[in-house]
Design a protein around this motif. Structure first.
Motif, PDB file in Angstrom:
ATOM      1  N   TRP A   1       0.806  -1.212   0.000  1.00 31.79           N
ATOM      2  CA  TRP A   1       0.000   0.000   0.000  1.00 31.79           C
ATOM      3  C   TRP A   1       0.844   1.270   0.000  1.00 31.79           C
ATOM      4  N   ILE A   2       0.460   2.219  -0.830  1.00 30.33           N
ATOM      5  CA  ILE A   2       0.964   3.584  -0.739  1.00 30.33           C
ATOM      6  C   ILE A   2       0.131   4.340   0.280  1.00 30.33           C
ATOM      7  N   ASP A   3      -1.188   4.139   0.223  1.00 31.83           N
ATOM      8  CA  ASP A   3      -2.126   4.722   1.182  1.00 31.83           C
ATOM      9  C   ASP A   3      -3.307   3.758   1.287  1.00 31.83           C
ATOM     10  N   ALA A   4      -3.292   2.878   2.283  1.00 32.76           N
ATOM     11  CA  ALA A   4      -4.316   1.832   2.397  1.00 32.76           C
ATOM     12  C   ALA A   4      -5.705   2.422   2.591  1.00 32.76           C
ATOM     13  N   LYS A   5      -5.816   3.491   3.363  1.00 32.52           N
ATOM     14  CA  LYS A   5      -7.126   4.072   3.641  1.00 32.52           C
ATOM     15  C   LYS A   5      -7.797   4.564   2.369  1.00 32.52           C
ATOM     16  N   ARG A   6      -7.000   5.106   1.457  1.00 35.72           N
ATOM     17  CA  ARG A   6      -7.553   5.626   0.197  1.00 35.72           C
ATOM     18  C   ARG A   6      -7.517   4.588  -0.923  1.00 35.72           C
ATOM     19  N   GLY A   7      -7.042   3.390  -0.629  1.00 37.20           N
ATOM     20  CA  GLY A   7      -7.037   2.334  -1.634  1.00 37.20           C
ATOM     21  C   GLY A   7      -5.949   2.475  -2.680  1.00 37.20           C
ATOM     22  N   HIS A   8      -4.908   3.232  -2.375  1.00 37.39           N
ATOM     23  CA  HIS A   8      -3.838   3.469  -3.342  1.00 37.39           C
ATOM     24  C   HIS A   8      -2.700   2.481  -3.071  1.00 37.39           C
ATOM     25  N   LYS A   9      -2.357   1.683  -4.063  1.00 36.73           N
ATOM     26  CA  LYS A   9      -1.333   0.651  -3.856  1.00 36.73           C
ATOM     27  C   LYS A   9      -0.350   0.622  -5.009  1.00 36.73           C
ATOM     28  N   ARG A  10       0.752  -0.082  -4.787  1.00 35.66           N
ATOM     29  CA  ARG A  10       1.655  -0.454  -5.870  1.00 35.66           C
ATOM     30  C   ARG A  10       1.246  -1.834  -6.361  1.00 35.66           C
ATOM     31  N   VAL A  11       1.221  -2.004  -7.645  1.00 35.17           N
ATOM     32  CA  VAL A  11       0.890  -3.299  -8.233  1.00 35.17           C
ATOM     33  C   VAL A  11       2.171  -3.988  -8.666  1.00 35.17           C
ATOM     34  N   HIS A  12       2.323  -5.229  -8.261  1.00 36.02           N
ATOM     35  CA  HIS A  12       3.454  -6.061  -8.684  1.00 36.02           C
ATOM     36  C   HIS A  12       2.959  -6.972  -9.804  1.00 36.02           C
ATOM     37  N   TYR A  13       3.717  -7.056 -10.878  1.00 36.58           N
ATOM     38  CA  TYR A  13       3.264  -7.865 -12.011  1.00 36.58           C
ATOM     39  C   TYR A  13       4.452  -8.477 -12.743  1.00 36.58           C
ATOM     40  N   ALA A  14       4.152  -9.533 -13.503  1.00 36.77           N
ATOM     41  CA  ALA A  14       5.141 -10.184 -14.362  1.00 36.77           C
ATOM     42  C   ALA A  14       4.624 -10.155 -15.795  1.00 36.77           C
TER      43      ALA A  14
ATOM     44  N   ALA B   1     -11.279  -0.757  -0.356  1.00 38.00           N
ATOM     45  CA  ALA B   1     -10.786   0.575  -0.703  1.00 38.00           C
ATOM     46  C   ALA B   1     -10.149   0.629  -2.088  1.00 38.00           C
ATOM     47  N   TYR B   2      -9.410  -0.408  -2.470  1.00 34.94           N
ATOM     48  CA  TYR B   2      -8.738  -0.395  -3.772  1.00 34.94           C
ATOM     49  C   TYR B   2      -9.753  -0.379  -4.909  1.00 34.94           C
ATOM     50  N   TYR B   3     -10.768  -1.247  -4.819  1.00 40.10           N
ATOM     51  CA  TYR B   3     -11.777  -1.276  -5.872  1.00 40.10           C
ATOM     52  C   TYR B   3     -12.592   0.009  -5.888  1.00 40.10           C
ATOM     53  N   ASN B   4     -12.912   0.548  -4.718  1.00 42.72           N
ATOM     54  CA  ASN B   4     -13.676   1.794  -4.681  1.00 42.72           C
ATOM     55  C   ASN B   4     -12.894   2.938  -5.308  1.00 42.72           C
ATOM     56  N   ARG B   5     -11.591   2.977  -5.097  1.00 48.18           N
ATOM     57  CA  ARG B   5     -10.761   4.005  -5.724  1.00 48.18           C
ATOM     58  C   ARG B   5     -10.827   3.882  -7.250  1.00 48.18           C
ATOM     59  N   TYR B   6     -10.727   2.650  -7.730  1.00 49.35           N
ATOM     60  CA  TYR B   6     -10.798   2.419  -9.167  1.00 49.35           C
ATOM     61  C   TYR B   6     -12.160   2.832  -9.724  1.00 49.35           C
ATOM     62  N   LEU B   7     -13.239   2.442  -9.032  1.00 52.60           N
ATOM     63  CA  LEU B   7     -14.587   2.757  -9.510  1.00 52.60           C
ATOM     64  C   LEU B   7     -14.830   4.261  -9.549  1.00 52.60           C
ATOM     65  N   ARG B   8     -14.345   4.988  -8.552  1.00 59.22           N
ATOM     66  CA  ARG B   8     -14.529   6.437  -8.530  1.00 59.22           C
ATOM     67  C   ARG B   8     -13.827   7.112  -9.704  1.00 59.22           C
ATOM     68  N   ARG B   9     -12.760   6.506 -10.183  1.00 61.43           N
ATOM     69  CA  ARG B   9     -12.018   7.084 -11.307  1.00 61.43           C
ATOM     70  C   ARG B   9     -12.687   6.776 -12.648  1.00 61.43           C
ATOM     71  N   ASN B  10     -13.627   5.841 -12.668  1.00 61.61           N
ATOM     72  CA  ASN B  10     -14.220   5.419 -13.939  1.00 61.61           C
ATOM     73  C   ASN B  10     -15.716   5.659 -14.053  1.00 61.61           C
TER      74      ASN B  10
ATOM     75  N   PRO C   1     -19.161   8.119 -12.696  1.00 56.63           N
ATOM     76  CA  PRO C   1     -19.510   9.376 -12.021  1.00 56.63           C
ATOM     77  C   PRO C   1     -20.200   9.189 -10.678  1.00 56.63           C
ATOM     78  N   ASN C   2     -20.953   8.119 -10.516  1.00 53.41           N
ATOM     79  CA  ASN C   2     -21.634   7.862  -9.240  1.00 53.41           C
ATOM     80  C   ASN C   2     -21.620   6.363  -8.925  1.00 53.41           C
ATOM     81  N   PRO C   3     -20.433   5.820  -8.634  1.00 53.23           N
ATOM     82  CA  PRO C   3     -20.322   4.370  -8.388  1.00 53.23           C
ATOM     83  C   PRO C   3     -21.000   3.951  -7.091  1.00 53.23           C
ATOM     84  N   LEU C   4     -21.397   2.683  -7.034  1.00 49.20           N
ATOM     85  CA  LEU C   4     -21.922   2.101  -5.810  1.00 49.20           C
ATOM     86  C   LEU C   4     -20.759   1.582  -4.971  1.00 49.20           C
ATOM     87  N   LYS C   5     -20.916   1.655  -3.660  1.00 46.86           N
ATOM     88  CA  LYS C   5     -19.850   1.190  -2.773  1.00 46.86           C
ATOM     89  C   LYS C   5     -19.569  -0.286  -2.987  1.00 46.86           C
ATOM     90  N   ASP C   6     -18.286  -0.617  -3.065  1.00 48.60           N
ATOM     91  CA  ASP C   6     -17.876  -2.017  -3.133  1.00 48.60           C
ATOM     92  C   ASP C   6     -17.369  -2.420  -1.755  1.00 48.60           C
TER      93      ASP C   6
END
Length: 461
Positions: free
Chosen positions: A274-287, A399-408, A410-415
């Motif tokens: 997490w960069i900021d767990a409360k706001r759902g902001h994280k680093r993604v690790h991928y291959a 929090a991570y999914y809610n952050r993503y939904l808010r960015r995509n 206009p009025n997302p439902l809480k996840d």
């Protein structure tokens, strides 16, 4: 458009259970641990229905090994449907065997009373009811399972339940308006929603439940949506809940498949960087994978924004989500055309989860359904399933999914997840606990459902 027959085979495949359905062990076991702490017996019997890949079993074993509830000798029974095999569950049961006793039985949730011979102190389940609703007999099967649970619990025993949060609304049929402008979301609407409404098990069959789609102020059919044009949709709020949850599950499914050219770590420590767990902001690790249909420019851009991390890469989660949506849109275009691997990955998801209903009840309706249906169980001493403390009902925001939904949207439902610890209260002889239960329900239920519960408790047989 897919026309394959809906099947549960892929839901019980070892690959799905060992990976996709084997996360959040701490969350799944949280209420079970709380329930064990309330048990006065030194040898509590715990039953887990549908253990999946055993993440909750493994977490329970780790907590007991660390000394939690050291005064108790816990016997665990895990119940899975016939024919399901999970290597990770087998490992988790071995771990539990080091701190208690553990056995595996097979059968279906509706037959729980015939399978569990001795009354249990605690029964726990995750996502049980929406699985029964989607793959069983709809609402009738759901209520049959609720009526079964009290018959396998001792009076005073507990049922720990976790599932997807529905919505905060008077009803899932309440009509609202949502706007979709992102290319991948409009394309997903066109591919998913008509099929779900036509073939899925869901409650949206009334004339007032009709979903109306508008583009450029004109009503259009869902199958004819232009994915380059913003779309205004008027429909029951429950349908929008389904769209959101299915989009998220599809995205995770596609990620795991590697077809986009990269596979993120969705489980284990790297998934919680997490960069900021409360706001759902994280680093993604991928291959990276060897997918060749994705334009080289997209992989190059992602790599330019990433950093090397041992044997893989890491990148800001917001950047990864944006890159993912670009790739996902290209994936959906190929899948809709029936093109190769993309079409196969889409088809596997549709067959496994594309017609599943997640949000079958609001929390108000869920608590009332448990209370009312449990009083109808066939047993000598009538009991009722209710939480007895406000803290026994938990909404766990994702929090991570809610952050993503808010960015995509206009009025997302809480996840979120909803967790409820039900107590199996005798209807006669424990007025104090019943009073606590009714007080708890008042915090979540409307007057109509409170009246239903009161009537069920006091009506007798």
């Amino acid at each position: 458009m897919s026309t394959s027959t809906f099947s549960t085979a892929l839901k019980t495949a070892p690959g799905y259970l060992d990976v996709a359905a084997n996360a959040h062990g701490e969350e799944k076991a949280f209420l079970a641990l709380r329930a064990l702490g309330r048990m006065r017996t030194s040898r509590p019997r715990l039953v887990e229905i549908g253990p999946g890949g055993g993440s909750a079993v493994a977490f329970l074993a780790s907590r007991l090994a660390a000394g939690e509830h050291r005064d108790k000798d816990v016997h665990l029974t895990v119940m899975e449907v016939p024919g399901v095999v999970s290597e990770s569950l087998a490992r988790a049961m071995e771990e539990f065997g080091q701190v208690g006793t553990c056995e595996l039985v097979t059968g279906f949730a509706q037959d729980l009373a015939d399978i569990v011979g001795e009354p249990a102190d605690v029964v726990t389940a995750s996502a049980l009811l929406h699985e029964v609703y989607s793959y069983g007999d709809g609402y009738s099967g759901l209520h049959d399972v609720i009526r079964t649970i009290p018959t396998v619990l001792r009076p005073g025993g507990m049922f720990a339940y976790r599932d997807v949060y529905a919505v905060k609304a008077p009803s899932l049929h309440e009509r609202v308006v949502q706007t979709y402008s992102a290319l991948s979301w409009v394309r997903f609407l066109r591919m998913f929603l008509p099929q779900y409404l036509r073939e899925g098990t869901h409650p949206y069959h009334r004339s007032a439940d009709l979903a109306v789609f508008r583009q450029d102020s004109r009503i259009v059919a869902a199958e004819a949506l232009d994915d380059t044009t913003s779309t205004l949709v008027e429909a029951p709020v429950g349908i929008f809940r389904e769209v959101q949850r299915h989009y998220i599950t599809l995205r995770d499914h596609i990620w795991r498949s590697g077809v986009l050219g990269f596979v993120p770590h969705l489980e284990g420590p790297p998934a919680s960087d997490w960069i900021d767990a409360k706001r759902g902001h994280k680093r993604v690790h991928y291959a990276l994978t060897d997918t060749d249909w994705l334009p080289t420019s997209q992989k190059t851009m992602l790599l330019a924004l990433s950093e090397r991390y041992t044997d893989h890469y890491t990148v800001d989660g917001d950047i990864f989500d944006e890159c993912t949506d670009i790739a996902l849109s290209a994936f959906l275009e190929l899948a809709e055309r029936g093109d190769g691997e993309c079409a196969q990955v889409w088809e596997r998801w549709v067959t496994r989860e594309g017609r599943e209903t997640y949000a079958y009840m609001t929390l108000d309706a869920l608590l009332a359904a448990f209370a009312v249906s449990s009083t109808e169980a066939q047993q000598d001493e009538r009991t009722v399933l209710m939480p007895v403390a406000v803290a026994d009902v938990i909404q766990q925001d994702r929090a991570y999914y809610n952050r993503y939904l808010r960015r995509n949207l206009p009025n997302p439902l809480k996840d979120a997840k909803q967790l409820v610890l039900f107590s199996n209260l005798p209807v006669a002889g424990d007025s104090r606990s019943l009073g606590e239960g009714m007080h708890c329900l008042q915090q979540w239920c409307g007057r109509a459902n409170l009246a239903r519960v009161y009537s069920a408790i006091n009506s007798g047989r």
